[in-house]
Design an enzyme around this catalytic site. Structure first.
Site, PDB file in Angstrom:
ATOM      1  N   CYS A  81       0.815  -1.216   0.000  1.00 53.12           N
ATOM      2  CA  CYS A  81       0.000   0.000   0.000  1.00 53.12           C
ATOM      3  C   CYS A  81       0.849   1.267   0.000  1.00 53.12           C
ATOM      4  O   CYS A  81       0.375   2.344  -0.364  1.00 53.12           O
ATOM      5  CB  CYS A  81      -0.922   0.005   1.216  1.00 53.12           C
ATOM      6  SG  CYS A  81      -1.935  -1.480   1.358  1.00 53.12           S
ATOM      7  N   HIS A 321      -9.364   2.490  -2.220  1.00 56.18           N
ATOM      8  CA  HIS A 321      -7.966   2.110  -2.043  1.00 56.18           C
ATOM      9  C   HIS A 321      -7.421   1.461  -3.314  1.00 56.18           C
ATOM     10  O   HIS A 321      -7.475   0.245  -3.464  1.00 56.18           O
ATOM     11  CB  HIS A 321      -7.864   1.162  -0.852  1.00 56.18           C
ATOM     12  CG  HIS A 321      -6.471   0.878  -0.392  1.00 56.18           C
ATOM     13  ND1 HIS A 321      -5.376   1.620  -0.792  1.00 56.18           N
ATOM     14  CD2 HIS A 321      -5.984  -0.078   0.442  1.00 56.18           C
ATOM     15  CE1 HIS A 321      -4.288   1.129  -0.217  1.00 56.18           C
ATOM     16  NE2 HIS A 321      -4.628   0.101   0.525  1.00 56.18           N
TER      17      HIS A 321
END
Lengths: 377, 124
Positions: A81, A321
């Site tokens: 991430c 995301h």
């Protein structure tokens, strides 16, 4: 070079948009970033530091050729991430060292090509083979946190309510609807104690930033500090929830370099992939004492209008995301805030912002990578 | 996601003395690991085969209630720190996660290859 600056930022639209491929998303983000930076000729770029987690080999080059960005070094980073914030960290140091004068940073992810539900770790890891999808990883964080400090469901819900309220003010948010605490807690249980409205959605998107030296342009935002580490072994000796010690260590590095502390920051963009992630991040960054993250969000300290808003963009919970693009999305929000360009969600008087991106998924360590960036000041 | 590598999950040995969780322990510093390593990740000394106690303390737990490819929800999981051993990920019965700090005992592996643990008092 004594300092590096963000000259411009841009993003694509965020959302589940499987019909839009990476090249189109990249063109949206890079075009906006170049315009924002006042770069009229792509030959002013010396290099591209790109990031994608699940993208195919050559994803960046394939997209950038459509913008005429060819012939310069194009490097692709992967750090879960924290992928595109890692690219920014490295670009900053490339500028500071004099290796490049101006670097385009890029993050891109087409999550809907790879997942329809929760993200799962690689099956080469015990967690992946055992079905411990990412909501489960963070649920384990919540479980451990509750054991250490106590954890009331209303505090978890408060994170979702706050960030989705912020997201309702963000036209780029994937999910821009406000919710109540009752709705959050009544939504479908995903992994105890995390309900659906406490989990971010996957997203297809690209993000970009132009990094360079000082050029005397008032809208340029100084990168006061950036820090990056990967996690230590996380095993039977560990007492803290996954990721906490890594975040704290990286934050300490960033505060030391910036010469300021969390109390000097006007707003934060942190990795709220799941509600518990924001609570642990606020503690690891030093905004709250260990165990104080719940009271912090319940007090209103981290809401727009509060002393130190956290995730004024709406965070990952609202924006969605797109893994490799998320870090630069956080940076873009920080830049807009410090410039005073954040519109209805503007943090009044914002001068200094901090971004925290936590990347994980590899079993046995405290995180694949964490980046903390301090902007402005 | 698919994989062509070996199953990384720990295995058990069942004998007259009951169940033991198999792994490795550093011959130098005693560091226990549940995944195969060539040398100790802490001190680089050689490791030797080891059989760990099946009992330990629940470190954290949850229940997955969402569909994950290859797995049927709901299923409860927990990290258990084995006594003088490594921390392992286990499946636990039902859909109520075992509370952290409670005692658990590994009883074997499931049909799908996961370590299975139950509250320690159920086995005694």
């Amino acid at each position: 070079m004594s300092a590096a600056f963000v000259h411009g930022v841009g993003t694509s639209r965020f959302g589940r948009q499987p019909g839009v491929g990476a090249p189109a998303l990249v063109q949206q983000a890079v075009t906006e970033a170049l315009d924002d930076a006042g770069v009229g000729d792509v030959r002013e770029l010396d290099a591209v530091f790109a990031g994608t987690v699940f993208g195919a080999p050559g994803t960046a080059q394939r997209a950038l050729q459509l913008l005429g960005i060819t012939g310069v070094p194009i490097l692709t980073f992967e750090n879960a991430c924290a992928t595109s914030s890692t690219a920014l960290h490295e670009a900053r140091h490339a500028v500071l060292s004099g290796r490049f004068r101006r670097v385009l940073c890029l993050g891109v992810e087409t999550m809907t090509l790879h997942f329809s539900g929760p993200i799962t770790p690689e099956e080469t890891d015990v967690e992946g083979r055992a079905g411990l999808a990412l909501p489960g990883v963070y649920a384990m964080v919540a479980s451990r946190y509750e054991h250490l400090y106590g954890l009331e469901p209303k505090a978890l819900a408060a994170v979702s309510v706050k960030n989705r309220r912020h997201g309702a003010l963000n036209p780029r948010a994937q999910h821009g609807a406000e919710v109540t605490a009752e709705e959050v807690l009544a939504s479908r249980m995903v992994a105890d104690p995390l309900t659906l409205l406490q989990c971010c959605d996957i997203s297809d998107a690209a993000t970009a930033a132009v990094i360079g030296g000082e050029r005397g342009v008032g809208r340029d935002v100084r990168i006061a500090a950036s820090a990056l580490r990967s996690g230590e072994l996380w095993d039977h000796r560990s007492t803290q929830p996954w990721g906490y010690e890594l975040m704290a260590r990286v934050a300490g590095d960033a505060w030391q370099e910036a010469g300021i502390g969390p109390e000097d920051v006007d707003l934060f963009e942190v990795h709220d992939a799941f509600t518990i992630g924001e609570i642990t991040a606020t503690e690891a960054l030093g905004i709250a004492e260990p165990g104080g993250g719940c009271d912090l969000v319940l007090s209103g300290h981290t809401a727009l209008g509060g002393r130190q808003p956290v995730n004024p963009s709406g965070g990952l919970l609202s924006r969605g995301h797109p893994l490799g693009a998320t870090g630069l999305a956080q940076v873009a929000e920080a830049v807009w805030q410090v410039r005073g360009e954040a519109g209805a969600r503007q943090v009044e008087g914002a001068r200094v912002a901090a971004v925290e991106t936590m990347g994980g998924g590899t079993a046995g360590i405290d995180g694949n990578g964490c980046v903390v960036v301090v902007l402005g000041g | 996601m698919s994989t062509t590598t070996g199953d990384p999950r720990p295995r058990v040995r069942t004998g007259p003395d009951g169940v033991a969780v198999l792994g490795w322990r550093c011959t130098g510093c005693g560091y226990p690991v549940a995944q195969q390593v060539l040398t100790c990740p802490l001190c680089r000394e050689p490791v030797a085969d080891s059989a760990f106690s099946p009992e330990g303390e629940v470190w954290a737990s949850t229940c997955l209630r969402v569909r994950v490819p290859g797995h049927t929800p709901p299923y409860a999981v927990a990290y258990v720190v084995l006594d003088d051993g490594p921390r392992v990920l286990v499946r636990t019965p039902g859909d109520r996660p075992l509370p952290p700090a409670s005692r658990a005992r590994v009883t074997g592996t499931s049909e799908t290859g996961d370590l299975v643990a139950v509250p320690a008092e159920e086995e005694s």
